[in-house]
Design a protein around this motif. Structure first.
Motif, PDB file in Angstrom:
ATOM      1  N   PRO A  43       0.799  -1.225   0.000  1.00 18.09           N
ATOM      2  CA  PRO A  43       0.000   0.000   0.000  1.00 18.09           C
ATOM      3  C   PRO A  43       0.834   1.279   0.000  1.00 18.09           C
ATOM      4  O   PRO A  43       0.341   2.337  -0.395  1.00 18.09           O
ATOM      5  N   VAL A  44       2.092   1.205   0.419  1.00 18.50           N
ATOM      6  CA  VAL A  44       2.933   2.409   0.459  1.00 18.50           C
ATOM      7  C   VAL A  44       3.286   2.867  -0.955  1.00 18.50           C
ATOM      8  O   VAL A  44       3.164   4.048  -1.294  1.00 18.50           O
ATOM      9  N   THR A  45       3.724   1.929  -1.779  1.00 18.68           N
ATOM     10  CA  THR A  45       4.086   2.279  -3.158  1.00 18.68           C
ATOM     11  C   THR A  45       2.889   2.218  -4.092  1.00 18.68           C
ATOM     12  O   THR A  45       2.931   2.775  -5.195  1.00 18.68           O
ATOM     13  N   GLY A  46       1.817   1.531  -3.656  1.00 15.92           N
ATOM     14  CA  GLY A  46       0.654   1.380  -4.522  1.00 15.92           C
ATOM     15  C   GLY A  46       0.871   0.395  -5.643  1.00 15.92           C
ATOM     16  O   GLY A  46       0.129   0.403  -6.636  1.00 15.92           O
ATOM     17  N   HIS A  47       1.857  -0.471  -5.512  1.00 18.34           N
ATOM     18  CA  HIS A  47       2.182  -1.446  -6.548  1.00 18.34           C
ATOM     19  C   HIS A  47       2.172  -2.858  -5.972  1.00 18.34           C
ATOM     20  O   HIS A  47       2.325  -3.057  -4.763  1.00 18.34           O
ATOM     21  N   ARG A  48       2.031  -3.812  -6.877  1.00 10.56           N
ATOM     22  CA  ARG A  48       2.272  -5.205  -6.516  1.00 10.56           C
ATOM     23  C   ARG A  48       3.759  -5.470  -6.725  1.00 10.56           C
ATOM     24  O   ARG A  48       4.271  -5.321  -7.838  1.00 10.56           O
ATOM     25  N   LEU A  49       4.460  -5.833  -5.671  1.00 11.99           N
ATOM     26  CA  LEU A  49       5.912  -5.978  -5.693  1.00 11.99           C
ATOM     27  C   LEU A  49       6.316  -7.432  -5.523  1.00 11.99           C
ATOM     28  O   LEU A  49       5.596  -8.238  -4.926  1.00 11.99           O
ATOM     29  N   ASP A  50       7.491  -7.764  -6.045  1.00 12.42           N
ATOM     30  CA  ASP A  50       8.123  -9.038  -5.730  1.00 12.42           C
ATOM     31  C   ASP A  50       8.950  -8.859  -4.465  1.00 12.42           C
ATOM     32  O   ASP A  50       9.504  -7.777  -4.222  1.00 12.42           O
ATOM     33  N   ASN A  51       9.049  -9.925  -3.660  1.00 11.29           N
ATOM     34  CA  ASN A  51       9.909  -9.808  -2.482  1.00 11.29           C
ATOM     35  C   ASN A  51      11.341  -9.511  -2.895  1.00 11.29           C
ATOM     36  O   ASN A  51      12.083  -8.832  -2.196  1.00 11.29           O
ATOM     37  N   GLY A  52      11.764  -9.995  -4.048  1.00  8.97           N
ATOM     38  CA  GLY A  52      13.079  -9.695  -4.599  1.00  8.97           C
ATOM     39  C   GLY A  52      13.068  -9.896  -6.100  1.00  8.97           C
ATOM     40  O   GLY A  52      12.175 -10.561  -6.642  1.00  8.97           O
ATOM     41  N   THR A  53      14.037  -9.318  -6.784  1.00  6.23           N
ATOM     42  CA  THR A  53      14.119  -9.469  -8.230  1.00  6.23           C
ATOM     43  C   THR A  53      14.858 -10.768  -8.530  1.00  6.23           C
ATOM     44  O   THR A  53      16.086 -10.824  -8.511  1.00  6.23           O
ATOM     45  N   HIS A  54      14.110 -11.823  -8.775  1.00  8.32           N
ATOM     46  CA  HIS A  54      14.692 -13.134  -9.046  1.00  8.32           C
ATOM     47  C   HIS A  54      15.013 -13.226 -10.536  1.00  8.32           C
ATOM     48  O   HIS A  54      14.120 -13.190 -11.387  1.00  8.32           O
ATOM     49  N   VAL A  55      16.290 -13.360 -10.850  1.00 10.40           N
ATOM     50  CA  VAL A  55      16.759 -13.336 -12.228  1.00 10.40           C
ATOM     51  C   VAL A  55      17.157 -14.746 -12.647  1.00 10.40           C
ATOM     52  O   VAL A  55      17.762 -15.497 -11.877  1.00 10.40           O
ATOM     53  N   LEU A  56      16.806 -15.121 -13.868  1.00  8.76           N
ATOM     54  CA  LEU A  56      17.300 -16.353 -14.459  1.00  8.76           C
ATOM     55  C   LEU A  56      18.395 -16.025 -15.460  1.00  8.76           C
ATOM     56  O   LEU A  56      18.432 -14.929 -16.030  1.00  8.76           O
ATOM     57  N   LEU A  57      19.300 -16.967 -15.653  1.00  7.57           N
ATOM     58  CA  LEU A  57      20.354 -16.852 -16.656  1.00  7.57           C
ATOM     59  C   LEU A  57      20.085 -17.826 -17.795  1.00  7.57           C
ATOM     60  O   LEU A  57      19.379 -18.834 -17.624  1.00  7.57           O
ATOM     61  N   GLY A  58      20.697 -17.559 -18.934  1.00  7.90           N
ATOM     62  CA  GLY A  58      20.608 -18.502 -20.034  1.00  7.90           C
ATOM     63  C   GLY A  58      21.176 -19.861 -19.672  1.00  7.90           C
ATOM     64  O   GLY A  58      20.816 -20.877 -20.276  1.00  7.90           O
ATOM     65  N   ALA A  59      22.064 -19.892 -18.682  1.00  8.31           N
ATOM     66  CA  ALA A  59      22.668 -21.141 -18.217  1.00  8.31           C
ATOM     67  C   ALA A  59      21.813 -21.834 -17.163  1.00  8.31           C
ATOM     68  O   ALA A  59      22.323 -22.657 -16.408  1.00  8.31           O
ATOM     69  N   ASN A  60      20.536 -21.496 -17.101  1.00 10.28           N
ATOM     70  CA  ASN A  60      19.584 -22.144 -16.190  1.00 10.28           C
ATOM     71  C   ASN A  60      18.566 -22.938 -17.007  1.00 10.28           C
ATOM     72  O   ASN A  60      17.383 -22.589 -17.065  1.00 10.28           O
ATOM     73  N   PRO A  61      18.979 -24.017 -17.660  1.00  9.36           N
ATOM     74  CA  PRO A  61      18.060 -24.710 -18.575  1.00  9.36           C
ATOM     75  C   PRO A  61      16.859 -25.324 -17.886  1.00  9.36           C
ATOM     76  O   PRO A  61      15.751 -25.320 -18.440  1.00  9.36           O
ATOM     77  N   ALA A  62      17.034 -25.867 -16.674  1.00 12.47           N
ATOM     78  CA  ALA A  62      15.901 -26.500 -15.998  1.00 12.47           C
ATOM     79  C   ALA A  62      14.835 -25.463 -15.644  1.00 12.47           C
ATOM     80  O   ALA A  62      13.634 -25.695 -15.835  1.00 12.47           O
ATOM     81  N   ALA A  63      15.265 -24.307 -15.120  1.00 11.94           N
ATOM     82  CA  ALA A  63      14.309 -23.269 -14.736  1.00 11.94           C
ATOM     83  C   ALA A  63      13.605 -22.687 -15.964  1.00 11.94           C
ATOM     84  O   ALA A  63      12.384 -22.474 -15.947  1.00 11.94           O
ATOM     85  N   LEU A  64      14.355 -22.424 -17.027  1.00 10.80           N
ATOM     86  CA  LEU A  64      13.740 -21.867 -18.229  1.00 10.80           C
ATOM     87  C   LEU A  64      12.775 -22.865 -18.860  1.00 10.80           C
ATOM     88  O   LEU A  64      11.720 -22.477 -19.389  1.00 10.80           O
ATOM     89  N   ASP A  65      13.103 -24.149 -18.811  1.00 10.34           N
ATOM     90  CA  ASP A  65      12.192 -25.162 -19.335  1.00 10.34           C
ATOM     91  C   ASP A  65      10.937 -25.265 -18.468  1.00 10.34           C
ATOM     92  O   ASP A  65       9.823 -25.441 -18.978  1.00 10.34           O
ATOM     93  N   PHE A  66      11.097 -25.131 -17.153  1.00 13.28           N
ATOM     94  CA  PHE A  66       9.941 -25.134 -16.250  1.00 13.28           C
ATOM     95  C   PHE A  66       9.022 -23.962 -16.573  1.00 13.28           C
ATOM     96  O   PHE A  66       7.795 -24.114 -16.627  1.00 13.28           O
ATOM     97  N   VAL A  67       9.599 -22.783 -16.800  1.00 15.93           N
ATOM     98  CA  VAL A  67       8.808 -21.609 -17.183  1.00 15.93           C
ATOM     99  C   VAL A  67       8.020 -21.906 -18.454  1.00 15.93           C
ATOM    100  O   VAL A  67       6.811 -21.613 -18.552  1.00 15.93           O
ATOM    101  N   ARG A  68       8.678 -22.510 -19.430  1.00 19.30           N
ATOM    102  CA  ARG A  68       8.007 -22.821 -20.700  1.00 19.30           C
ATOM    103  C   ARG A  68       6.878 -23.829 -20.498  1.00 19.30           C
ATOM    104  O   ARG A  68       5.779 -23.667 -21.045  1.00 19.30           O
ATOM    105  N   ARG A  69       7.129 -24.851 -19.703  1.00 16.32           N
ATOM    106  CA  ARG A  69       6.130 -25.919 -19.526  1.00 16.32           C
ATOM    107  C   ARG A  69       4.869 -25.439 -18.831  1.00 16.32           C
ATOM    108  O   ARG A  69       3.777 -25.948 -19.090  1.00 16.32           O
TER     109      ARG A  69
END
Length: 400
Positions: A43-69
């Motif tokens: 409510p302070v910023t008036g936005h929906r926020l992530d607890n943190g900016t979770h970044v994926l790398l191109g070298a994260n094949p399992a995570a990127l495939d999970f996102v796709r699936r």
């Protein structure tokens, strides 16, 4: 089939098991799925926020495939992004450069690295006997330009620990994965519209379409009696898993992450989506969906500092690093998020305590472990969580 814990590891395990045709029940202590990858309305910023900016790398094949699936949305950022060096927290700029994530030669040239840096890095990559803290195993590596410009920021971001204290063997494995992934392995991928919209909600929708029954606000207080027709995946934090299975070893120490989100009235066009910072309080500055965020890994020393002090320092760094954007001196609405136990501590002691998914010495052979803190050979990241869930599911399916 019972999966306890609807964080990324539990979601990944449930997906593999459901797609294999098993009937899956998914229990979660919190009111929503996602674990440490979560979004919330502020409510302070008036936005929906992530607890943190979770970044994926191109070298994260399992995570990127999970996102796709699951039909998620992570967007690959451009191959060139800026980096800024500061002379201290909230300080002045001592250097700027653009990191070019093309060929290894391009990357080295953009960072001003030479053949000596490459040889020093190759020594770490090729030494199969490397052991102990990185600062002890390779005492000169972090003091080189390569260590300051590339290795230290990478280790802080991926392992969430002071690079000198990081487990050298884990660092070497991470670097080998990046090297094998090629130029695209370093490319950053950001969630579009936040973690909930880009990853968690699509994953839950996919699981429900497969018939998985999700029970939020349902903690697993004790293990049910063994049943020859049922397997259990414990995808819980280490302390919770240890409470249910006291004979297992789990990492005890943790490392903190600081995230600060600012909501200016408006942002100038053309701002970079990701900017790496060295020497200051922030490690990264991200620009997404009208929010400017800073992320600081290995932030244990900052956890006791007042939120208003951290916010002021962070805003000063943002204004300095993005000087051309014309940001106002007055700090906009802000939310400080302190994750005191963001990840396990990736030092040699912590690494030695990571259990595998299956241990024949356990009195409950019907129980399999999952979680980014288990022995995946990877840091405690989204990639590590997905891999752990998939390995747990594979262990269950092998027993059928």
């Amino acid at each position: 089939m019972l999966v306890a814990g609807a964080g990324i590891a539990g979601l990944a395990a449930a997906l593999d098991l459901a797609e294999a045709g098993l009937t899956v029940e998914l229990l979660e202590t919190a009111p929503q799925a996602g674990g440490r990858c979560r979004s919330f309305y502020d409510p302070v910023t008036g936005h929906r926020l992530d607890n943190g900016t979770h970044v994926l790398l191109g070298a994260n094949p399992a995570a990127l495939d999970f996102v796709r699936r699951v039909g998620g949305r992570f967007r690959e950022l451009p191959a060139i992004y800026p980096a800024v060096a500061l002379d201290g927290p909230g300080g002045e700029i001592t250097g700027r450069h653009a990191i070019r994530l093309g060929s290894p030669v391009q990357l080295m040239r953009s960072l001003g690295l030479g053949a000596g840096d490459l040889l020093a890095l190759a020594g770490l990559l090729l030494d199969g006997r490397v052991n102990g803290p990185l600062g002890t195993a390779r005492p000169g590596l972090l003091s080189r330009k390569l260590g300051q410009a590339v290795l230290a920021p990478l280790v802080r971001a991926a392992l969430n620990i002071d690079p000198a204290a990081a487990d050298a063997r884990l660092v070497a494995r991470m670097l080998r994965r990046l090297a094998l992934a090629g130029p695209r392995g370093f490319r950053l991928h950001l969630a579009e519209g936040g973690l909930d919209a880009a990853l968690i909600a699509p994953a839950v929708a996919r699981l429900r379409a497969l018939g998985v029954r999700l029970y939020p606000t349902t903690p697993l207080d004790r293990l049910p009696p063994p049943d020859p027709d049922r397997m259990i995946v414990l995808a819980l934090p280490p302390a919770a898993a240890h409470r249910l299975l006291p004979n297992i070893t789990v990492p005890r120490a943790s490392s903190a992450i600081l995230n600060i989100h600012y909501a200016p009235d408006q942002l100038p066009a053309g701002m970079p989506e990701a900017l790496m910072v060295t020497g200051g309080m922030a490690d990264w500055i991200f620009h997404r969906d009208g929010i400017l965020s800073i992320t600081t890994s290995a932030a244990d020393a900052l956890m006791d500092r007042p939120a208003e002090v951290l916010a002021a320092t962070g805003w000063a760094e943002i204004r300095t690093c993005l000087a051309m954007a014309g940001l106002p001196a007055a700090m906009p609405p802000v939310r400080v998020v302190k994750e005191k136990r963001a990840t396990m501590r990736h030092d040699p002691g912590g690494e030695a305590l990571r259990p595998g998914p299956v241990d024949r010495t356990r009195p409950r052979p019907d129980v399999v472990l999952a979680g980014d803190w288990t022995a995946t050979g990877l840091p405690a990241t989204i990639e590590g969580a997905v891999v752990s869930g998939q390995r747990a599911a594979a262990a269950v399916l092998r027993r059928r």
